[in-house]
Design a protein around this motif. Structure first.
Motif, mmCIF file in Angstrom:
data_model
loop_
_atom_site.group_PDB
_atom_site.id
_atom_site.type_symbol
_atom_site.label_atom_id
_atom_site.label_comp_id
_atom_site.label_asym_id
_atom_site.label_seq_id
_atom_site.Cartn_x
_atom_site.Cartn_y
_atom_site.Cartn_z
ATOM 1 N N PRO A 95 -15.882 -3.979 -11.828
ATOM 2 C CA PRO A 95 -16.452 -2.943 -12.711
ATOM 3 C C PRO A 95 -15.400 -2.218 -13.537
ATOM 4 C CG PRO A 95 -17.411 -2.819 -10.510
ATOM 5 C CD PRO A 95 -16.252 -3.761 -10.426
ATOM 6 N N GLU A 96 -14.255 -1.897 -12.929
ATOM 7 C CA GLU A 96 -13.184 -1.221 -13.659
ATOM 8 C C GLU A 96 -12.615 -2.120 -14.742
ATOM 9 O OE1 GLU A 96 -9.030 1.173 -12.617
ATOM 10 O OE2 GLU A 96 -10.433 0.631 -11.030
ATOM 11 N N MET A 97 -12.526 -3.423 -14.449
ATOM 12 C CA MET A 97 -12.028 -4.376 -15.435
ATOM 13 C C MET A 97 -12.981 -4.479 -16.624
ATOM 14 S SD MET A 97 -9.502 -6.343 -16.047
ATOM 15 C CE MET A 97 -9.209 -7.342 -17.496
ATOM 16 N N ARG A 98 -14.290 -4.418 -16.339
ATOM 17 C CA ARG A 98 -15.267 -4.476 -17.422
ATOM 18 C C ARG A 98 -15.160 -3.253 -18.335
ATOM 19 N NH1 ARG A 98 -18.758 -6.379 -13.422
ATOM 20 N NH2 ARG A 98 -19.779 -4.341 -13.259
ATOM 21 N N LYS A 99 -14.857 -2.078 -17.744
ATOM 22 C CA LYS A 99 -14.688 -0.877 -18.566
ATOM 23 C C LYS A 99 -13.523 -1.030 -19.540
ATOM 24 C CE LYS A 99 -16.568 2.344 -15.149
ATOM 25 N NZ LYS A 99 -16.262 3.520 -14.272
ATOM 26 N N ARG A 103 -13.777 -1.160 -23.625
ATOM 27 C CA ARG A 103 -13.029 -0.205 -24.436
ATOM 28 C C ARG A 103 -12.317 -0.894 -25.605
ATOM 29 N NH1 ARG A 103 -11.634 2.789 -20.528
ATOM 30 N NH2 ARG A 103 -9.669 1.804 -19.933
ATOM 31 N N TYR A 104 -11.938 -2.129 -25.404
ATOM 32 C CA TYR A 104 -11.199 -2.851 -26.455
ATOM 33 C C TYR A 104 -12.029 -3.995 -27.057
ATOM 34 C CZ TYR A 104 -7.112 -0.310 -24.822
ATOM 35 O OH TYR A 104 -6.225 0.677 -24.489
ATOM 36 N N ARG A 105 -13.331 -3.973 -26.830
ATOM 37 C CA ARG A 105 -14.184 -5.027 -27.388
ATOM 38 C C ARG A 105 -14.148 -4.978 -28.920
ATOM 39 N NH1 ARG A 105 -18.144 -8.086 -25.363
ATOM 40 N NH2 ARG A 105 -18.121 -6.891 -23.404
ATOM 41 N N GLY A 106 -13.924 -6.119 -29.523
ATOM 42 C CA GLY A 106 -13.884 -6.218 -30.978
ATOM 43 C C GLY A 106 -12.549 -5.854 -31.598
ATOM 44 N N LYS A 107 -11.613 -5.316 -30.816
ATOM 45 C CA LYS A 107 -10.294 -4.942 -31.342
ATOM 46 C C LYS A 107 -9.324 -6.102 -31.115
ATOM 47 C CE LYS A 107 -11.021 -0.026 -30.318
ATOM 48 N NZ LYS A 107 -10.490 1.157 -29.583
ATOM 49 N N ASP A 109 -6.357 -6.530 -32.997
ATOM 50 C CA ASP A 109 -5.012 -6.296 -33.504
ATOM 51 C C ASP A 109 -4.004 -6.311 -32.364
ATOM 52 O OD1 ASP A 109 -4.465 -3.097 -32.829
ATOM 53 O OD2 ASP A 109 -6.581 -3.644 -33.092
ATOM 54 N N GLN A 110 -2.749 -6.487 -32.712
ATOM 55 C CA GLN A 110 -1.683 -6.638 -31.727
ATOM 56 C C GLN A 110 -1.545 -5.418 -30.815
ATOM 57 O OE1 GLN A 110 -0.024 -9.367 -31.197
ATOM 58 N NE2 GLN A 110 1.404 -8.606 -29.638
ATOM 59 N N LEU A 111 -1.634 -4.215 -31.408
ATOM 60 C CA LEU A 111 -1.471 -2.994 -30.612
ATOM 61 C C LEU A 111 -2.576 -2.858 -29.580
ATOM 62 C CD1 LEU A 111 -0.393 -0.413 -33.366
ATOM 63 C CD2 LEU A 111 1.044 -1.534 -31.630
ATOM 64 N N SER A 112 -3.810 -3.204 -29.952
ATOM 65 C CA SER A 112 -4.931 -3.108 -29.017
ATOM 66 C C SER A 112 -4.779 -4.108 -27.875
ATOM 67 C CB SER A 112 -6.253 -3.341 -29.750
ATOM 68 O OG SER A 112 -6.478 -2.331 -30.724
ATOM 69 N N ARG A 113 -4.347 -5.316 -28.205
ATOM 70 C CA ARG A 113 -4.157 -6.334 -27.158
ATOM 71 C C ARG A 113 -3.070 -5.904 -26.186
ATOM 72 N NH1 ARG A 113 -4.795 -10.193 -31.445
ATOM 73 N NH2 ARG A 113 -2.534 -10.499 -31.492
ATOM 74 N N GLU A 114 -1.994 -5.342 -26.721
ATOM 75 C CA GLU A 114 -0.911 -4.875 -25.856
ATOM 76 C C GLU A 114 -1.367 -3.715 -24.979
ATOM 77 O OE1 GLU A 114 2.344 -3.967 -28.381
ATOM 78 O OE2 GLU A 114 2.852 -6.061 -28.804
ATOM 79 N N ALA A 115 -2.146 -2.812 -25.563
ATOM 80 C CA ALA A 115 -2.648 -1.679 -24.789
ATOM 81 C C ALA A 115 -3.591 -2.137 -23.680
ATOM 82 C CB ALA A 115 -3.366 -0.693 -25.714
ATOM 83 N N ARG A 118 -1.508 -3.627 -20.943
ATOM 84 C CA ARG A 118 -0.832 -2.595 -20.153
ATOM 85 C C ARG A 118 -1.793 -1.921 -19.176
ATOM 86 N NH1 ARG A 118 1.702 -1.297 -25.097
ATOM 87 N NH2 ARG A 118 0.233 0.432 -25.395
ATOM 88 N N GLU A 119 -2.992 -1.608 -19.645
ATOM 89 C CA GLU A 119 -3.976 -0.958 -18.776
ATOM 90 C C GLU A 119 -4.396 -1.894 -17.638
ATOM 91 O OE1 GLU A 119 -7.288 1.058 -20.444
ATOM 92 O OE2 GLU A 119 -6.190 1.691 -22.239
ATOM 93 N N THR A 120 -4.540 -3.170 -17.960
ATOM 94 C CA THR A 120 -4.926 -4.138 -16.928
ATOM 95 C C THR A 120 -3.840 -4.263 -15.869
ATOM 96 O OG1 THR A 120 -6.235 -5.397 -18.545
ATOM 97 C CG2 THR A 120 -5.637 -6.509 -16.500
ATOM 98 N N MET A 121 -2.587 -4.390 -16.303
ATOM 99 C CA MET A 121 -1.483 -4.506 -15.352
ATOM 100 C C MET A 121 -1.318 -3.225 -14.546
ATOM 101 S SD MET A 121 -0.630 -7.563 -15.678
ATOM 102 C CE MET A 121 0.745 -7.476 -14.515
ATOM 103 N N ALA A 122 -1.537 -2.075 -15.180
ATOM 104 C CA ALA A 122 -1.449 -0.804 -14.460
ATOM 105 C C ALA A 122 -2.543 -0.716 -13.391
ATOM 106 C CB ALA A 122 -1.574 0.356 -15.436
ATOM 107 N N MET A 123 -3.727 -1.227 -13.711
ATOM 108 C CA MET A 123 -4.818 -1.235 -12.739
ATOM 109 C C MET A 123 -4.469 -2.121 -11.539
ATOM 110 S SD MET A 123 -8.716 -2.639 -13.226
ATOM 111 C CE MET A 123 -8.077 -4.319 -13.401
#
Length: 364
Positions: A95-99, A103-107, A109-115, A118-123
């Protein structure tokens, strides 16, 4: 038995395989694993021949293969427990992964993918897990399996030319393995293709039966996980859908093994599957995923014995559990009572009326 006796033996008449020798990339890379496999096999062979079994009997070598499975899988128990915990966490994190994905659905660009990365690895770091953790035991066992495959695949060629294996599997033992037959009819060094080409019907039948049993054991092992050991939240994620697909796809891989792998390797894999199935049953029964059907069943079994699980997952007497629950309830009520009350928002007109009323009360 002298493990180092006879550097070579006389080749068998009319060998059907090329003479051993030359460089083989995979055999060279797997040399340490082949050496370990041979050492374990020879040890168990020595154990069983010491108690009276025939050195070249199929039962002796099959039991040696079973002993190899016991040693390898016992050494992997810590990794297996870690794998179970990692898989459980990955399911619970769905469920947390789906959130994060929403949050980044449709984005794109490079910055969004990196963000997002980062959030996935932090989780993963926060919960102490990663997708690789669930694959670790398989990755560790794979070189042993390949070492076993190459060791048994080379038995026929080595035995025909009178040479030994990589380490302790000397020419005498190699020839004894070559002569070993399961149930007295199925050579352990033969695969299904060779058995069909040489009209070894009994060997084909045994291999077919083993492959069917391997498929059923793998299916039941996977079914235990997705039917009993997943919480309702985990059953809504993409990982659960992948588990359902693997339930039907993964067992089919054993058809390939039954066709191309020697009977000795198939025996190793089948025994390993049985170990996995039993080990999985024990883990699910005693360390189920919280909220799963297996966890509810365990709580019911404990309740019948007058026991329960405390907040840390430790089994305690029911009286102690009830006292703990009462204490937690009192602490929650106390914290609620001590918490500052939230002031409700007031409209302008109502605030004006309250102010006027306050002035009237002050002048009266």
């Amino acid at each position: 038995m002298d493990l180092f006796a006879a550097a070579t033996l006389e080749p068998l008449p009319n060998p059907t395989t090329p003479r051993p020798g030359g460089l083989d990339f995979f055999s060279t890379i797997l040399w340490p694993f082949k050496f370990v496999v041979e050492a374990i096999l020879v040890f168990w062979h020595w154990v069983f021949t010491s108690i009276g079994l025939q050195p070249d009997a199929g039962l002796t070598w099959v039991l040696s293969i079973v002993g190899l499975v016991i040693v390898v899988r016992a050494a992997l128990i810590p990794l297996f427990v870690r794998q179970i915990k990692s898989q459980r966490k990955m399911m619970e994190l769905a469920p947390e992964m789906r959130k994060i994905q929403e949050r980044y659905r449709g984005k794109r660009d490079q910055l969004s993918r990196e963000a997002m990365s980062r959030e996935t690895m932090a989780m993963y770091k926060k919960h102490g897990t990663s997708p690789l953790s669930s694959c670790l035991p398989l990755l560790v066992q794979m070189p042993i399996l390949l070492g076993m495959f190459y060791t048994l695949s080379e038995v026929k060629r080595h035995a025909e030319w009178g040479v030994g294996g990589t380490g302790l599997l000397n020419p005498v033992l190699t020839r004894e393995f070559y002569n070993a037959e399961l149930f007295g009819v199925a050579p352990l060094h033969v695969n299904m293709i060779d058995a069909i080409n040489t009209n070894q019907t009994a060997t084909v039948v045994i291999l077919v039966i083993l492959v069917i049993l391997m498929i059923l054991s793998q299916f039941f092992t996977q079914l235990q996980i997705i039917s009993k050991n997943l919480s309702p939240e985990a059953k809504t994620g993409q990982a659960y859908q992948m588990q359902r697909i693997m339930l039907y796809v993964l067992p089919l891989a054993f058809i390939f093994s039954g066709v191309f792998f020697p009977l000795g390797v198939v025996m190793y894999w089948f025994t390993s599957n049985i170990w996995t199935m039993v080990q999985q049953f024990i883990v699910i029964r005693n360390l189920p995923t919280p909220g799963s059907e297996a966890a509810k069943a365990r709580e019911e079994r404990l309740a019948k014995k007058g026991k329960a699980l405390d907040s840390s997952g430790k089994v305690i007497p029911m009286a102690k559990y009830e006292a703990e629950q009462q204490r937690l309830l009192e602490e929650a009520e106390r914290a609620k009572a001590e918490a500052p009350k939230r002031q409700q928002p007031v409209g302008k007109n109502r605030a004006k009326k309250q102010a006027q009323k306050g002035k009237q009360d002050g002048t009266s």
